[in-house]
Design a protein around this motif. Structure first.
Motif, short mmCIF file in Angstrom:
data_model
loop_
_atom_site.label_atom_id
_atom_site.label_comp_id
_atom_site.label_asym_id
_atom_site.label_seq_id
_atom_site.Cartn_x
_atom_site.Cartn_y
_atom_site.Cartn_z
N PRO A 1 -25.44 3.05 -38.16
CA PRO A 1 -26.31 2.26 -37.27
C PRO A 1 -26.11 0.76 -37.47
CG PRO A 1 -27.55 4.06 -38.22
CD PRO A 1 -26.21 4.04 -38.92
N THR B 1 -32.29 -0.99 -33.39
CA THR B 1 -30.94 -0.44 -33.32
C THR B 1 -30.98 1.05 -32.96
OG1 THR B 1 -30.30 -2.00 -35.04
CG2 THR B 1 -28.77 -0.21 -34.58
N TRP B 2 -31.91 1.75 -33.59
CA TRP B 2 -32.02 3.18 -33.28
C TRP B 2 -32.48 3.40 -31.85
CZ3 TRP B 2 -30.96 7.80 -35.89
CH2 TRP B 2 -30.39 7.63 -37.15
N PHE C 1 -18.17 3.17 -29.23
CA PHE C 1 -18.77 2.66 -30.46
C PHE C 1 -18.36 1.20 -30.67
CE2 PHE C 1 -19.46 2.03 -34.92
CZ PHE C 1 -20.65 2.69 -35.13
N GLY D 1 -26.78 5.19 -24.55
CA GLY D 1 -26.86 5.32 -26.00
C GLY D 1 -25.67 6.07 -26.58
N ILE D 2 -25.29 5.68 -27.78
CA ILE D 2 -24.11 6.25 -28.41
C ILE D 2 -24.36 7.69 -28.86
CG2 ILE D 2 -24.57 5.48 -30.78
CD1 ILE D 2 -21.19 5.10 -29.06
N MET E 1 -29.47 3.23 -29.89
CA MET E 1 -28.61 4.40 -30.08
C MET E 1 -29.14 5.62 -29.35
SD MET E 1 -27.09 4.15 -33.90
CE MET E 1 -28.40 5.07 -34.61
N TYR F 1 -22.94 -0.24 -35.86
CA TYR F 1 -23.12 -0.19 -34.41
C TYR F 1 -23.89 -1.42 -33.92
CZ TYR F 1 -23.93 1.84 -29.80
OH TYR F 1 -23.95 2.07 -28.46
#
Lengths: 294, 281
Positions: B31, A122-123, B53, A132-133, A126, B34
């Motif tokens: 996270p 998940t990271w 998001f 990526g957010i 991101m 997300y």
């Protein structure tokens, strides 16, 4: 009768010790033995000749070993400082009584419960340079104007991995400290108040001494866990880019299963264990004593 | 005009605390949120900019169907269930015996200490020797290799937890049962084990979770794709399908659900046991 009693006790723990011997002591012995041999996986025809300390000498001469030690200390230091700092502060906050704190405590548990593979992936998403957010967020508040490849850049990879690891490790520290805070008897605060102590004074004179043992135990566990942590780094960067995030456990793995040199990999593994044991001997005594005098 | 409840002077302090705590809590949960929101995005939305998001072009559940069919997740899921259950069963049964031994008989403290020390071990050090031994024994690329190697972290942990739980059960009850004519074994079976059920359940669940989440051994000792466990299958996804992040995140959600469900059910016991200083991870 007494003797028979003791014998029953030993019988009960025998299977556990046999199993621990088979899956921990024996492999450890094999690792030490392997570290004195030349074992190249891709060249089985070479056999496994005994080469004495050659693996250790090569490892110590190799700059990638020093690099891994440096990375390990950077990784350890920032993880320890931030996890303990945030964990303690959040625990102090959640120790206050206010409505909704149970909900917040539940939210805080999420990183701890999330499987590490899931968390790392998940990271990674991101941190994605283009979509990526995190980049999107920083762009929208005007900090950067072009996406940054956080995990692909030598300067940002380590901080990025540490941030993820602090996120995952802080809740555990928070839980431990919170449990200690809640065990402090209310009366002690009342007494301090009667004696004229203000909030700051009662924190330093009542709270701190009482949570100190737990604080040290949490710090010890954080050091051991962080030091040994393979997943957090491997699943985000595999030790890269250019070995920028390669810590000792990652080096053990890359030597063994990228370079296929199991002898040298074992040598680094043994050295890693020795370094960890020095740490535990220096800082972990309180932890060990607190655990054995159950 | 009456002020809203949360702005009354007596509540302002609580409100401020709640707002700060909520912000922190949400940051820590982001996270995870997300991950779920990505899994519900359509393929086309993943690679549009600016990234958002939450899904803006509708919610899709297709990714959840695709991980099972395309991603072989049904197989990974079953493999994970088999490996995690077997290693947990072996570890906890052995640990119940050892826990009784340490809790009810005078045994040297050094022995218990050695269990603790074995928990501190860098597991990556075991990978090269296990790899060699498993190949010699013909166990490389089998689930047996994982079940055996998982005992190396599940067993010390279980012994540690269960010794603590058994010690917390007053010995008087067993003695009373023995006065009433029960044998020592009978007293364990009828008194101690039933009383320790929450502790045993918590230990089982935590061992299961540890095994369920394990990546390093499963990644190294298995090469046959049909024997992979969930974490490895998930990680391999990135290589296989490039960057179908919605699929990947759907797989991540599927992997996480059993852990969260187990955790929520036993939260009380787990948090108490783990923060007593056994493990972090």
């Amino acid at each position: 009768m007494r003797k028979r009693e003791r014998l029953t006790g030993y019988l009960l723990i025998t299977p556990a010790f046999l199993a621990i011997f088979a899956v921990l002591v024996y492999p450890l012995g094999r690792a030490i033995d392997m570290s004195f041999h030349k074992i190249i996986l891709t060249q089985p025809n070479l056999g496994q000749p005994f080469i004495g300390l050659e693996n250790y000498i090569q490892v110590i001469k190799d700059p990638i070993f020093l690099n891994a030690i440096e990375n390990t200390f950077v990784w350890l230091f920032f993880n320890l400082v931030f996890q303990m700092l945030f964990g303690t502060l959040i625990a102090l906050l959640l120790n206050e009584s206010f409505r909704g704190r149970g909900l917040v405590r539940g939210l805080m548990l999420i990183p701890w419960v999330t499987p590490s593979v899931v968390a790392m992936l998940t990271w990674r998403w991101m941190y994605d340079a283009e979509f990526g957010i995190i980049n999107q967020f920083l762009k929208s508040i005007g900090v950067i104007d072009k996406g940054i490849a956080w995990l692909g850049n030598v300067d940002t990879a380590m901080p990025a991995v540490i941030l993820e690891s602090v996120w995952k490790g802080t809740p555990f520290v928070m839980l431990m400290i919170l449990a200690a805070l809640q065990a402090v008897p209310r009366e002690l605060y009342d007494v301090a108040k009667v004696d004229g102590a203000n909030a700051v004074q009662s924190f330093f004179n009542v709270t701190m001494p009482l949570i100190m043992p737990t604080f040290i135990i949490a710090a010890t566990l954080t050091v051991i866990y962080t030091f040994n942590n393979f997943n957090a780094i491997w699943l985000m960067t595999e030790g890269g880019p250019l070995r920028a995030t390669e810590t000792l456990p990652i080096l053990v793995y890359t030597l063994g299963f990228r370079n296929f040199d199991l002898g040298r990999s074992s040598a680094v593994g043994v050295l890693t264990l020795l370094i960890l044991l020095v740490f535990v001997a220096l800082f972990g005594q309180r932890y060990i004593r607190s655990q054995v005098d159950l | 005009m009456k002020r809203p409840k949360f702005l009354r002077p007596s509540n302002i302090r609580g409100t401020i605390f709640l707002v700060i705590a909520l912000v922190i809590g949400i940051i820590f949960a982001l996270p995870f949120i997300y991950m779920i929101s990505t899994s519900l995005k359509g393929q086309s939305e993943l690679f549009t900019r600016p990234a958002t998001f939450f899904p803006t072009k509708g919610y899709y559940f297709q990714a959840y169907l695709d991980v099972w069919s395309k991603g072989k997740f049904d197989q990974y899921f079953m493999n994970s269930v088999v490996v995690s259950s077997a290693s947990t069963l072996v570890s906890v049964v052995i640990a119940i015996l050892a826990g009784l031994g340490f809790a009810r008989y005078k045994l040297p403290n050094k022995l218990l200490l050695s269990i603790l020390v074995s928990q501190l071990f860098p597991l990556v050090l075991l990978v090269p020797p296990f790899f060699v031994v498993f190949r010699q024994m013909g166990l490389y690329d089998t689930h047996a290799a994982l079940i055996i190697s998982y005992v190396s972290f599940a067993l010390p942990y279980s012994v540690w937890m269960l010794t603590g739980y058994f010690r917390s059960i007053p010995i008087d009850l067993e003695e009373a049962a023995q006065v009433d004519g029960a044998t020592r074994l009978g007293a364990y079976l009828r008194i101690t084990l039933p009383l320790a059920t929450p502790g045993i359940a918590a230990t089982i669940v935590y061992c299961f979770i540890l095994a369920w989440n394990e990546f390093l051994f499963a990644f190294t000792f298995i090469s046959n794709p049909s024997l992979r466990t969930l974490p490895v299958g998930l990680q391999m996804f990135i290589g296989q399908y490039g960057v179908e992040w919605n699929l990947l995140m759907a797989g991540a959600v599927v992997t996480t659900i059993p852990v969260v469900v187990l955790f929520v059910i036993l939260q009380r016991y787990l948090v108490a046991g783990l923060t007593a200083g056994a493990v972090k991870g």
